[in-house]
Design a protein around this motif. Sequence first.
Motif, PDB file in Angstrom:
ATOM      1  N   VAL A   1       0.849  -1.171  -0.093  1.00 33.79           N
ATOM      2  CA  VAL A   1      -0.037  -0.029   0.042  1.00 33.79           C
ATOM      3  C   VAL A   1       0.827   1.394  -0.117  1.00 33.79           C
ATOM      4  CG1 VAL A   1      -1.719   1.325   1.257  1.00 33.79           C
ATOM      5  CG2 VAL A   1      -1.891  -1.234   1.052  1.00 33.79           C
ATOM      6  N   TYR A   2       1.755   1.237   0.972  1.00 35.32           N
ATOM      7  CA  TYR A   2       2.807   2.274   0.952  1.00 35.32           C
ATOM      8  C   TYR A   2       3.484   2.624  -0.349  1.00 35.32           C
ATOM      9  CZ  TYR A   2       5.612   5.700   3.931  1.00 35.32           C
ATOM     10  OH  TYR A   2       6.010   6.570   4.810  1.00 35.32           O
ATOM     11  N   THR A   3       4.005   1.603  -0.962  1.00 32.98           N
ATOM     12  CA  THR A   3       4.634   1.910  -2.291  1.00 32.98           C
ATOM     13  C   THR A   3       3.775   2.044  -3.248  1.00 32.98           C
ATOM     14  OG1 THR A   3       6.090  -0.088  -1.441  1.00 32.98           O
ATOM     15  CG2 THR A   3       6.280   0.558  -3.819  1.00 32.98           C
ATOM     16  N   LEU A   4       2.414   1.685  -3.189  1.00 27.85           N
ATOM     17  CA  LEU A   4       1.656   1.886  -4.340  1.00 27.85           C
ATOM     18  C   LEU A   4       1.255   3.507  -4.406  1.00 27.85           C
ATOM     19  CD1 LEU A   4      -0.479   1.469  -6.626  1.00 27.85           C
ATOM     20  CD2 LEU A   4      -2.043   0.906  -4.460  1.00 27.85           C
ATOM     21  N   LEU A   5       1.040   3.964  -2.987  1.00 28.33           N
ATOM     22  CA  LEU A   5       0.798   5.579  -2.741  1.00 28.33           C
ATOM     23  C   LEU A   5       1.878   6.411  -3.234  1.00 28.33           C
ATOM     24  CD1 LEU A   5      -0.742   5.231   0.717  1.00 28.33           C
ATOM     25  CD2 LEU A   5      -2.167   5.904  -1.346  1.00 28.33           C
ATOM     26  N   LEU A   6       3.232   5.752  -2.966  1.00 25.92           N
ATOM     27  CA  LEU A   6       4.384   6.740  -3.527  1.00 25.92           C
ATOM     28  C   LEU A   6       4.485   6.544  -4.961  1.00 25.92           C
ATOM     29  CD1 LEU A   6       6.476   8.229  -1.881  1.00 25.92           C
ATOM     30  CD2 LEU A   6       8.123   6.315  -2.125  1.00 25.92           C
ATOM     31  N   SER A   7       4.052   5.155  -5.654  1.00 27.46           N
ATOM     32  CA  SER A   7       4.379   5.243  -6.954  1.00 27.46           C
ATOM     33  C   SER A   7       3.555   6.107  -7.848  1.00 27.46           C
ATOM     34  CB  SER A   7       4.120   3.724  -7.130  1.00 27.46           C
ATOM     35  OG  SER A   7       2.882   3.505  -7.377  1.00 27.46           O
ATOM     36  N   ILE A   8       2.313   6.641  -7.204  1.00 26.59           N
ATOM     37  CA  ILE A   8       1.314   7.389  -8.297  1.00 26.59           C
ATOM     38  C   ILE A   8       2.030   8.521  -8.513  1.00 26.59           C
ATOM     39  CG2 ILE A   8      -0.812   8.783  -8.472  1.00 26.59           C
ATOM     40  CD1 ILE A   8      -1.950   6.432  -6.428  1.00 26.59           C
ATOM     41  N   PRO A   9       2.645   9.428  -7.740  1.00 27.93           N
ATOM     42  CA  PRO A   9       3.321  10.793  -8.239  1.00 27.93           C
ATOM     43  C   PRO A   9       4.433  10.497  -9.158  1.00 27.93           C
ATOM     44  CG  PRO A   9       3.592  10.602  -5.757  1.00 27.93           C
ATOM     45  CD  PRO A   9       2.496   9.475  -6.164  1.00 27.93           C
ATOM     46  N   ILE A  10       5.301   9.355  -8.657  1.00 26.93           N
ATOM     47  CA  ILE A  10       6.431   9.221  -9.361  1.00 26.93           C
ATOM     48  C   ILE A  10       5.928   8.678 -10.875  1.00 26.93           C
ATOM     49  CG2 ILE A  10       8.509   7.399  -9.816  1.00 26.93           C
ATOM     50  CD1 ILE A  10       8.328   7.417  -6.918  1.00 26.93           C
ATOM     51  N   PHE A  11       4.764   7.859 -10.990  1.00 28.56           N
ATOM     52  CA  PHE A  11       4.294   7.523 -12.371  1.00 28.56           C
ATOM     53  C   PHE A  11       4.019   8.801 -13.456  1.00 28.56           C
ATOM     54  CE2 PHE A  11       0.327   7.050 -14.481  1.00 28.56           C
ATOM     55  CZ  PHE A  11       0.697   6.285 -15.539  1.00 28.56           C
ATOM     56  N   HIS A  12       3.254   9.586 -12.645  1.00 28.82           N
ATOM     57  CA  HIS A  12       2.980  10.886 -13.213  1.00 28.82           C
ATOM     58  C   HIS A  12       4.092  11.808 -13.740  1.00 28.82           C
ATOM     59  CE1 HIS A  12      -1.393  10.976 -12.883  1.00 28.82           C
ATOM     60  NE2 HIS A  12      -1.080  10.438 -11.549  1.00 28.82           N
ATOM     61  N   ILE A  13       5.285  11.768 -13.098  1.00 28.47           N
ATOM     62  CA  ILE A  13       6.429  12.441 -13.394  1.00 28.47           C
ATOM     63  C   ILE A  13       7.068  11.678 -14.592  1.00 28.47           C
ATOM     64  CG2 ILE A  13       9.041  12.962 -12.807  1.00 28.47           C
ATOM     65  CD1 ILE A  13       7.830  12.914  -9.935  1.00 28.47           C
ATOM     66  N   TYR A  14       7.362  10.304 -14.506  1.00 31.61           N
ATOM     67  CA  TYR A  14       7.684   9.486 -15.590  1.00 31.61           C
ATOM     68  C   TYR A  14       6.856   9.482 -16.751  1.00 31.61           C
ATOM     69  CZ  TYR A  14      11.470   6.230 -14.029  1.00 31.61           C
ATOM     70  OH  TYR A  14      12.552   5.794 -13.758  1.00 31.61           O
ATOM     71  N   HIS A  15       5.470   9.548 -16.605  1.00 32.53           N
ATOM     72  CA  HIS A  15       4.472   9.720 -17.856  1.00 32.53           C
ATOM     73  C   HIS A  15       4.809  11.026 -18.475  1.00 32.53           C
ATOM     74  CE1 HIS A  15       0.612  10.227 -19.582  1.00 32.53           C
ATOM     75  NE2 HIS A  15       0.923   9.191 -19.922  1.00 32.53           N
ATOM     76  N   LYS A  16       4.963  12.320 -17.895  1.00 37.50           N
ATOM     77  CA  LYS A  16       5.156  13.499 -18.184  1.00 37.50           C
ATOM     78  C   LYS A  16       6.535  13.665 -19.117  1.00 37.50           C
ATOM     79  CE  LYS A  16       2.758  16.915 -15.823  1.00 37.50           C
ATOM     80  NZ  LYS A  16       2.789  17.863 -14.806  1.00 37.50           N
ATOM     81  N   VAL A  17       7.432  13.071 -18.209  1.00 35.64           N
ATOM     82  CA  VAL A  17       8.821  13.314 -19.150  1.00 35.64           C
ATOM     83  C   VAL A  17       8.814  12.421 -20.241  1.00 35.64           C
ATOM     84  CG1 VAL A  17      11.177  12.383 -18.801  1.00 35.64           C
ATOM     85  CG2 VAL A  17      10.098  13.619 -16.787  1.00 35.64           C
ATOM     86  N   CYS A  18       8.413  11.196 -20.206  1.00 34.72           N
ATOM     87  CA  CYS A  18       8.460  10.330 -21.185  1.00 34.72           C
ATOM     88  C   CYS A  18       7.633  10.736 -22.592  1.00 34.72           C
ATOM     89  CB  CYS A  18       8.088   8.853 -20.942  1.00 34.72           C
ATOM     90  SG  CYS A  18       9.382   8.135 -19.966  1.00 34.72           S
ATOM     91  N   SER A  19       6.524  11.221 -22.116  1.00 36.69           N
ATOM     92  CA  SER A  19       5.438  11.832 -23.322  1.00 36.69           C
ATOM     93  C   SER A  19       6.296  12.818 -23.964  1.00 36.69           C
ATOM     94  CB  SER A  19       4.347  11.884 -22.623  1.00 36.69           C
ATOM     95  OG  SER A  19       4.190  12.669 -21.496  1.00 36.69           O
TER      96      SER A  19
END
Lengths: 298, 165
Positions: free
Chosen positions: B142-160
Motif C-alpha cells: 500500500v505504501y509503495t503504491l501510494l508513493l508510486s502514483i506521483p512518480i508515475f506521473h513524473i515518468y509519464h510526463k517526462v517520457c511523453s
Amino acid sequence: MSRFSGFVAKRRRGITYIIIAIVCVLLMLFTNKGAVVTGKKIIFSFAYPFQVTFSSIGKFFGNTVNSISRLKKMEQEFKQTQTELEQYKKVIIDFNELNNEITSLRKLLDLSQSMDYELVACEVVGRDPARMNETLIINKGTVKGIKENMPVISYAGGKKTLIGKISEATPFASKVMTLNNPQMSIGAVIVKNRVNCLVKGDNDYNSVVTLQYIPKEYTEDEIMDAFVYTSGDSLIFPKGLEIGRITGVRQSERFENFNEATVRLTAELAKVEYLLVLKTDYRKDDFKLMDFPEDTKK
Amino acid sequence: MIKKIIINALCLLAIVTLQYTNVIQFIAFKEVVPDILFILVMLNGIFIDPMFAMIFGTAGGILFDVMGGGIVGFNGLIYATVGYLTFLPQKRIDIDNTILHILAFILYFIIKASVYLILGSIFLEKAELGDYLKNRMLIEAVYTLLLSIPIFHIYHKVCSRKNSF
C-alpha cells in the motif's frame, strides 16, 4: 552460425534474463553461509537417490544378517522361556498338591477336634495296590502311643469313616489292616433297620466288602442303599463309625436263613493319604460313648 | 541512452543511500519503508525498455544485497524478474492513467511477492519469511503504491514529452 546469431538476437532479453538469474542464484549459493540451500545441499540432492539406493541395499543385507543373529537369540530366549514355563508348571503342580494336602490336614484337624478319643494323625507311606489295599503302612508307631488293634479312621465326604485297625506297630511305623482284608471282621449295624450284622473283609473288589448274617426278611427293597455303621459290639471298634452303603443284596450261600449284601466303603482306600488312629484301649474304654448318627437317606 | 543510464544510476545511488541511512526511517510506517527501487524498475520497464529495467533491477538489487549484508543476488533476481516481465503489457496496453498504473502495480507487486516467496522459501529462514508475510507485505504494498502514483506521473510526463519530440 547466422541462424544461431538470429536466435540469440531474437531472444536477447530472455537469454539475458536467464544469464542474470543463473548469476544471481550462484551468488546466492556461494555468498550466503546461512542459506537454507547451499552448493553442498544441491550436490547432496543429486546424490541422494543413489545414496538411498545404496543405503537400501546395505540395509537389506544388514537386516538379513541381523535377522539371522536375532533368530538365534530368539531361539535361545524361547528355550529359556520354555524351561521357565516348565518350572512354573511344576510350581503350580506343587502348589496344588500342597493345597490338597492342607485341605486334607484341615479336615483331619476338624475331625480330631470332633472326636471323643485321643487321635494320632498320620500319613500313609506305603500300600499295596495289587492286593486291593489290604494293608497300608503309616508313618507313626509305638513312640506316638499307637498300639495293635487300635481303630483307624479317615475323613471322607464330611464323615468319620472306618478304614481298618492297626495290625502291627513298630516304634516309628505301623501296619493298618484295612476293611478290604479278608481277615477283617467287624460288628456292624444297618442303621435304617437297626439290624446287627457282620462286615467281612473281601478283596475281590477295591473298597467293597461283604455284609453277612442279614436276616432273611430284610430283602433288597428294604435295605438297599442303607448305611452301615460299626455296632460297637466288638471290642476293638467304637460304635457309630461309618463303614459304607449297601449296593446289592443276595441269598447267602452258606446259610439258608440269611442274606448277604455288598457294601461299598465310604472311604476310597486307594485314595486315602492321611489317617487318624484312635487311641483306644479295648480293655478299659466304654465304646458307648459314641452314638449312631441318624439314618441318612439317599 | 547514456543520459538515461546516468540519471538512473544516480537515482539508484540516491535510493540506496536513503534506504540504508536513517533518513528513510523518517517516512517509515510501522518500520516498513516503501520499495522505491521496485517503483523505478517497474516504470523503467513500462516507459523505457524492459531490458534496461531488468539490468537496472539486477544492479540495484545486488547493490541492495551488498549494502544490506544479505544474501547477494536475492534482491537482484527479484528485481531482474520484475524488470524482465515488464514487457508483458508492452505494445498491447498504453499505461497512461493512474488506474492502469495501479493495476500494473498490483500485477508486478504480486510477481515480486511471488518471487520473494519462492526464493525466500529456499534461501531464507522461516521466521523471516513469516514476518514478511504477516507484518510487512501488505503495508509495503500500500505504501509503495501510494508513493508510486506521483512518480508515475513524473515518468509519464517526462517520457511523453520526449516522445512528442
